[in-house]
Design an enzyme around this catalytic site. Sequence first.
Site, PDB file in Angstrom:
ATOM      1  CE1 TYR A 166      48.157  16.659  71.757  1.00  0.00           C
ATOM      2  CE2 TYR A 166      47.724  19.026  71.664  1.00  0.00           C
ATOM      3  CZ  TYR A 166      48.525  17.965  72.054  1.00  0.00           C
ATOM      4  OH  TYR A 166      49.698  18.206  72.744  1.00  0.00           O
ATOM      5  CE  LYS A 170      48.231  16.307  75.343  1.00  0.00           C
ATOM      6  NZ  LYS A 170      49.130  15.417  76.090  1.00  0.00           N
TER       7      LYS A 170
HETATM    8  N1  NAP Z   1      55.727  19.602  71.128  1.00  0.00           N
HETATM    9  C1  NAP Z   1      54.884  20.529  71.560  1.00  0.00           C
HETATM   10  O1  NAP Z   1      54.890  21.698  71.089  1.00  0.00           O
HETATM   11  C2  NAP Z   1      53.903  20.177  72.659  1.00  0.00           C
HETATM   12  C3  NAP Z   1      53.049  21.180  73.123  1.00  0.00           C
HETATM   13  C4  NAP Z   1      52.157  20.889  74.143  1.00  0.00           C
HETATM   14  C5  NAP Z   1      52.106  19.599  74.661  1.00  0.00           C
HETATM   15  N2  NAP Z   1      52.940  18.628  74.191  1.00  0.00           N
HETATM   16  C6  NAP Z   1      52.847  17.278  74.793  1.00  0.00           C
HETATM   17  O2  NAP Z   1      54.135  16.803  75.129  1.00  0.00           O
HETATM   18  C7  NAP Z   1      54.137  15.372  75.165  1.00  0.00           C
HETATM   19  C8  NAP Z   1      55.360  14.855  74.416  1.00  0.00           C
HETATM   20  O3  NAP Z   1      55.221  15.160  73.031  1.00  0.00           O
HETATM   21  P1  NAP Z   1      56.444  15.549  72.084  1.00  0.00           P
HETATM   22  O4  NAP Z   1      56.191  16.910  71.599  1.00  0.00           O
HETATM   23  O5  NAP Z   1      57.717  15.221  72.718  1.00  0.00           O
HETATM   24  O6  NAP Z   1      56.131  14.577  70.842  1.00  0.00           O
HETATM   25  P2  NAP Z   1      56.983  13.428  70.117  1.00  0.00           P
HETATM   26  O7  NAP Z   1      58.339  13.922  69.776  1.00  0.00           O
HETATM   27  O8  NAP Z   1      56.097  12.937  69.031  1.00  0.00           O
HETATM   28  O9  NAP Z   1      57.126  12.313  71.255  1.00  0.00           O
HETATM   29  C9  NAP Z   1      56.006  11.592  71.689  1.00  0.00           C
HETATM   30  C10 NAP Z   1      56.491  10.371  72.439  1.00  0.00           C
HETATM   31  O10 NAP Z   1      55.341   9.643  72.892  1.00  0.00           O
HETATM   32  C11 NAP Z   1      55.520   8.285  72.528  1.00  0.00           C
HETATM   33  N3  NAP Z   1      54.236   7.589  72.437  1.00  0.00           N
HETATM   34  C12 NAP Z   1      53.205   7.836  71.602  1.00  0.00           C
HETATM   35  N4  NAP Z   1      52.217   6.946  71.815  1.00  0.00           N
HETATM   36  C13 NAP Z   1      52.647   6.116  72.810  1.00  0.00           C
HETATM   37  C14 NAP Z   1      52.097   4.992  73.467  1.00  0.00           C
HETATM   38  N5  NAP Z   1      50.897   4.493  73.137  1.00  0.00           N
HETATM   39  N6  NAP Z   1      52.811   4.407  74.458  1.00  0.00           N
HETATM   40  C15 NAP Z   1      54.025   4.864  74.793  1.00  0.00           C
HETATM   41  N7  NAP Z   1      54.626   5.907  74.183  1.00  0.00           N
HETATM   42  C16 NAP Z   1      53.933   6.521  73.199  1.00  0.00           C
HETATM   43  C17 NAP Z   1      56.277   8.329  71.212  1.00  0.00           C
HETATM   44  O11 NAP Z   1      56.842   7.070  70.915  1.00  0.00           O
HETATM   45  P3  NAP Z   1      57.207   6.620  69.385  1.00  0.00           P
HETATM   46  O12 NAP Z   1      58.519   7.278  69.054  1.00  0.00           O
HETATM   47  O13 NAP Z   1      57.296   5.134  69.482  1.00  0.00           O
HETATM   48  O14 NAP Z   1      56.102   7.115  68.509  1.00  0.00           O
HETATM   49  C18 NAP Z   1      57.300   9.408  71.559  1.00  0.00           C
HETATM   50  O15 NAP Z   1      58.343   8.853  72.310  1.00  0.00           O
HETATM   51  C19 NAP Z   1      52.805  14.939  74.568  1.00  0.00           C
HETATM   52  O16 NAP Z   1      51.917  14.577  75.610  1.00  0.00           O
HETATM   53  C20 NAP Z   1      52.303  16.192  73.869  1.00  0.00           C
HETATM   54  O17 NAP Z   1      50.905  16.239  73.774  1.00  0.00           O
HETATM   55  C21 NAP Z   1      53.845  18.896  73.207  1.00  0.00           C
END
Ligand code: NAP
Length: 252
Positions: A166, A170
């Site tokens: 990961y 990033k």
């Molecule tokens: N949460 C944190 O603390 C955090 C911190 C730093 C960065 N981020 C970044 O924030 C972003 C959003 O993550 P989140 O925390 O909201 O996670 P999440 O709740 O797991 O949501 C991820 C989303 O991405 C979708 N997704 C995954 N693979 C995909 C693909 N191949 N095509 C289209 N959609 C896809 C998932 O769809 P499905 O529901 O179908 O799986 C879900 O809607 C990510 O880039 C993550 O790296 C998050």
Amino acid sequence: MASDKQIILITGANNGIGFDTSYALAAASPNNHILMACRNHAKGEAALKELQARKPQGTLDLLDLDVSDDDSIAAAVKKVEADFGRVDVLINNAGVVGKTPSPTRADLRTVFETNVFGPTVLTQSLLSLLQASKSPKVINVTSGLGSIGFRSDPSHDTYHVPYTSYRMSKAALNMLTACQYYEFQKFGCKVWAFCPGFVITDLTGKEERQWRKDNGADSSETSAQGILEIVEGKRDAEVGTFIARYGQQYPW
Ligand SMILES: NC(=O)c1ccc[n+]([C@@H]2O[C@H](COP(=O)([O-])OP(=O)(O)OC[C@H]3O[C@@H](n4cnc5c(N)ncnc54)[C@H](OP(=O)(O)O)[C@@H]3O)[C@@H](O)[C@H]2O)c1
């Protein structure tokens, strides 16, 4: 229908940060039309219905899109081109973490397909639609875990966090941002890398939501507010850099 509105496409919109951001953007202005790009149609429909029931002043619609699948990207781009002829804001938000603690080839492939190749190919495929916008913006949702500066700093609070695949993905997304910033200046497109902070989502599995709460994670609505600020032009002075919520700047 919405051609006079600001067309905002966000990937991974059915859950977590993408879901909250879709709502924040729709709630912020009647002039915003949000294309909620989701890989799973049923999940996308459910998310769209839930947000429409809140009656935001802006509008929302569903777009089928799996960022790891070139045919899916091509079909989505064709539909957006036919419906709107442009994209004003692209938010590359969809992301995954690896399933194994140490990086395996299979794990690296999955993580890079979604977190790096997806945003690269999608943005490239949308280039003419971004060029058709008067004020195009690309926001790449990255992570502080992708910062080589933080990775190398023993005093940083993420120093002991694993997730090598990961982190690598990033860091690559950050480099993509720097390259897009350089390339896209010629048509006036602004680009940022944005870290949404440590927030409560399903990123590391539903079972870790409580662990996230117990360890100080914020609501993902704070991430959505951070993205809204960028869309509203409040971070324009920091274009081309790696930024985070609350006015923070991160080292690459
Ligand atoms: N949460 C944190 O603390 C955090 C911190 C730093 C960065 N981020 C970044 O924030 C972003 C959003 O993550 P989140 O925390 O909201 O996670 P999440 O709740 O797991 O949501 C991820 C989303 O991405 C979708 N997704 C995954 N693979 C995909 C693909 N191949 N095509 C289209 N959609 C896809 C998932 O769809 P499905 O529901 O179908 O799986 C879900 O809607 C990510 O880039 C993550 O790296 C998050």
